[in-house]
Design an enzyme around this catalytic site. Structure first.
Site, short mmCIF file in Angstrom:
data_model
loop_
_atom_site.label_atom_id
_atom_site.label_comp_id
_atom_site.label_asym_id
_atom_site.label_seq_id
_atom_site.Cartn_x
_atom_site.Cartn_y
_atom_site.Cartn_z
N TYR A 1 0.86 -1.18 0.00
CA TYR A 1 0.00 0.00 0.00
C TYR A 1 0.89 1.23 0.00
CZ TYR A 1 -3.39 3.51 1.62
OH TYR A 1 -4.18 4.62 1.75
N ASP B 1 9.34 2.96 -0.63
CA ASP B 1 8.33 3.58 0.22
C ASP B 1 8.66 3.18 1.66
OD1 ASP B 1 6.21 4.40 1.70
OD2 ASP B 1 4.66 3.61 0.36
N LYS C 1 5.04 9.02 8.86
CA LYS C 1 4.91 8.43 10.20
C LYS C 1 5.99 8.91 11.17
CE LYS C 1 2.24 4.73 8.24
NZ LYS C 1 0.88 4.49 8.63
N1 PMP Z 1 2.98 4.22 2.29
C1 PMP Z 1 2.92 3.28 3.24
C2 PMP Z 1 3.93 2.17 3.22
C3 PMP Z 1 1.95 3.34 4.23
O1 PMP Z 1 1.88 2.38 5.16
C4 PMP Z 1 1.02 4.40 4.21
C5 PMP Z 1 -0.08 4.53 5.25
N2 PMP Z 1 -0.26 3.53 6.13
C6 PMP Z 1 1.12 5.35 3.20
C7 PMP Z 1 2.12 5.24 2.27
C8 PMP Z 1 0.17 6.50 3.13
O2 PMP Z 1 0.43 7.39 4.19
P1 PMP Z 1 -0.72 8.39 4.70
O3 PMP Z 1 -1.75 7.56 5.37
O4 PMP Z 1 0.04 9.30 5.63
O5 PMP Z 1 -1.23 9.11 3.51
#
Ligand code: PMP
Length: 437
Positions: free
Chosen positions: A153, A248, A276
Site C-alpha cells: 500500500y 516507500d 509516520k
Molecule cells: N505508504 C505506506 C507504506 C503506508 O503504510 C502508508 C499509510 N499507512 C502510506 C504510504 C500513506 O500514508 P498516509 O496515510 O500518511 O497518507
C-alpha cells in the site's frame, strides 16, 4: 491447558453514543475507513488520551496500544521530549507558509541517517509523498508506467489504487471506484518477492517503466520481509532499464533502524518516501533522493508540487525531537522488546495448540493464522481472517489493542515497558487458550 478466567467486559456506552453522533456528520463516522471497525465488527473506540504504551477511551477503558497511530509513534504516546518542543513551537506560531530553520534541520538529520536522500521535500502525508515521488520519477525519466507489488500500500493516489489484472505482471485494474481505467492501466502489478515476475514486466514494458515502487519490508499485508536478493534484484533491474527505484519507507523509515530498510539491507534506492516516524505523531512526510532526480521538482525544475502546510513548524519540531531520541542503543532496546513480544505470541499460541506464523523485522510484527512461511500476498490471503477477528476482541477485553483489521503490522514502541509487556503476555495466554486449537 490453563482454564481462562472470564474476560472483563468492556464499557462502551459513551463510545457507542459518540459513534452514533459521528455517523451523522463524518462519512461512516470516521476520517479513515479502518477506524470504523468494519473489519472486526462492533463499535469503534473513541480515544480520550494516551501516555507511553497506554491509551484510554472515553468510557475509561485502558489498553496497551500496539497500533501506535499506525506506526507513527515509535516513542509511545505523548513523550515529554516531543510534547515540550511542540508546545514551544506553538507559542512561536503554528504556521507561516514561509521558510523556517526547523525544516532545514530535520532535512539534514534525515540525510545524516539516510545518505541516499541528497535532497528532500517535506509534504503532509504519506499519500502525498508517494504521489509526488512518482511524478518526479516520471518527469525525470519521461516515461509513464509504474511497477508496484501486490499487497503493498502506498497511499490512495489514483495510480496506486490498483489490483492485479489476470495473469502475472499484469496491467492493473482500478481497485476503487473513481479511479479511471486509463490511469490504473499505467500501473503494472507484480508479485512481492518474485523477481521473475518483475523481469517479465520489464521484458514487456521495460522502456516505458518510469519507476518501481516497493515497501522494502511490506507492512500493509501484515509484515512480509524481503526475500534474500529481492531488493538487490530490483536495484539491478531498474538500473539496467533506466528506471528509478523508489523505496516507500513511510513505515520502515526510522523504524527498522536509523537508516531505514535501505540501511538494514544495504540497498540504495533512487528515491525514498518517508512519513509516520519523521513527523513524531504530527502530519509530516517527505520524499527525497538523488540530487539530479529531485532537481526536476519546482522551483528548480518543471515537475510541480507544493503544500500550504508542508514543513509545518509543529510537525518539524516533533519530528526533530523524535529523531533525537532514536540512537543506535534505542533500536537495540526496541529490538529486545519486539523479540520478547513476538516470542510471547508464539508461546501463547503453542500452549493453546493454535497454529500461527509470525514475521518480524525490528519493531514491525506480523501475525498470521497460517501454517508455514508467509512470503507474499497469496500466503497472506490464505491465512484466516476470522481467527484474527476473534483474537482482536479477546485481547481488547483484556486491555490490549491491536489493529482493528487483519493483516496490519503490530508496533511495539520504546515506551512498552515490562508492565505493559507482562499484561500483554497474560492477555495473549488467556486469549489463545479461550479460543482453543
Ligand atoms: N505508504 C505506506 C507504506 C503506508 O503504510 C502508508 C499509510 N499507512 C502510506 C504510504 C500513506 O500514508 P498516509 O496515510 O500518511 O497518507
Amino acid at each position: 491447558m490453563a482454564v481462562a478466567r472470564a474476560p472483563p467486559r468492556l464499557r462502551s456506552g459513551k463510545s457507542a453514543r459518540a459513534f452514533a453522533r459521528a455517523q451523522r456528520i463524518l462519512v461512516g463516522g470516521v476520517n479513515s475507513p479502518v477506524r470504523a471497525f468494519r473489519d472486526v465488527g462492533g463499535t469503534p473506540l473513541f480515544i480520550a488520551r494516551g501516555r507511553g504504551p497506554w491509551i484510554e477511551d472515553i468510557d475509561g477503558n485502558r489498553f496497551v496500544d500496539y497500533v501506535m497511530s499506525w506506526g507513527a509513534l515509535i516513542l509511545g504516546h505523548a513523550p515529554p521530549e516531543v510534547v515540550t518542543v511542540v508546545q514551544e513551537a506553538a507559542e512561536r506560531g503554528t504556521s507561516f507558509g514561509a521558510a523556517t530553520e526547523a525544516e532545514v534541520e530535520l532535512g539534514e538529520a534525515i540525510r545524516r541517517a539516510m545518505p541516499s536522500v541528497q535532497r528532500i521535500r517535506f509534504v503532509s502525508s504519506g499519500t502525498e509523498a508517494t504521489m509526488s515521488a512518482i511524478r518526479a520519477a516520471r518527469g525525470f525519466t519521461k516515461r509513464t508506467k509504474l511497477v508496484k507489488f501486490e499487497g503493498c500500500y502506498h497511499g490512495h493516489a489514483d495510480g496506486l489504487l490498483v489490483r492485479a489484472g489476470s495473469g502475472v505482471a499484469a496491467a492493473g485494474l482500478p481497485r476503487s471506484a473513481g479511479v479511471p481505467g486509463s490511469i490504473a492501466r499505467s500501473t503494472i502489478v507484480a508479485r512481492y518477492n518474485d523477481l521473475d515476475d518483475v523481469v517479465r514486466a520489464f521484458e514487456r514494458h521495460g522502456k516505458d517503466v518510469a519507476a518501481v515502487i516497493v515497501e522494502p519490508v511490506a507492512g500493509n499485508m501484515g509484515v512480509v520481509p524481503p526475500a534474500k536478493g529481492f531488493l538487490e534484484g530490483l536495484r539491478a533491474l531498474t538500473r539496467d532499464h533506466g528506471s528509478l527505484l523508489i523505496f516507500d519507507e513511510v513505515i520502515t523509515g526510522f523504524r527498522v533502524g536509523r537508516g531505514g530498510a535501505q540501511g538494514r539491507y544495504g540497498v540504495t534506492p533512487d528515491l525514498t518516501c518517508l512519513g509516520k516516524v519523521i513527523g513524531g505523531g504530527l502530519p509530516a512526510a517527505a520524499y527525497g533522493g538523488r540530487e539530479d532526480v529531485m532537481s526536476v521538482v519546482a522551483p528548480l525544475g518543471p515537475v510541480y508540487q507544493a503544500g500550504t502546510l508542508a514543513g509545518n513548524p509543529l510537525a518539524m519540531a516533533a519530528g526533530l525531537a523524535t529523531l533525537r531520541q532514536l540512537r543506535e542503543s534505542t533500536y537495540g532496546r526496541l529490538e529486545g522488546t519486539s523479540r520478547r513480544f513476538e516470542a510471547g505470541i508464539r508461546r501463547a499460541a503453542t500452549a493453546a495448540g493454535v497454529v500461527v506464523e509470525t514475521n518480524r523485522v525490528g519493531s514491525m510484527v506480523g501475525l498470521f493464522f497460517h501454517e508455514g512461511p508467509v512470503t507474499n500476498y497469496a500466503d497472506v490471503q490464505a491465512s484466516k481472517r476470522e481467527a484474527y477477528v476473534r483474537l482482536f476482541w479477546s485481547l481488547l477485553r483484556r486491555g490490549v489493542y491491536v489493529a482493528p483489521a487483519a493483516f496490519e503490522s503490530i508496533f511495539p514502541s520504546t515506551a512498552h515497558d515490562s508492565a505493559a509487556l507482562d499484561l500483554t503476555q497474560r492477555a495473549m495466554d488467556e486469549a489463545f487458550s479461550e479460543r482453543g486449537p
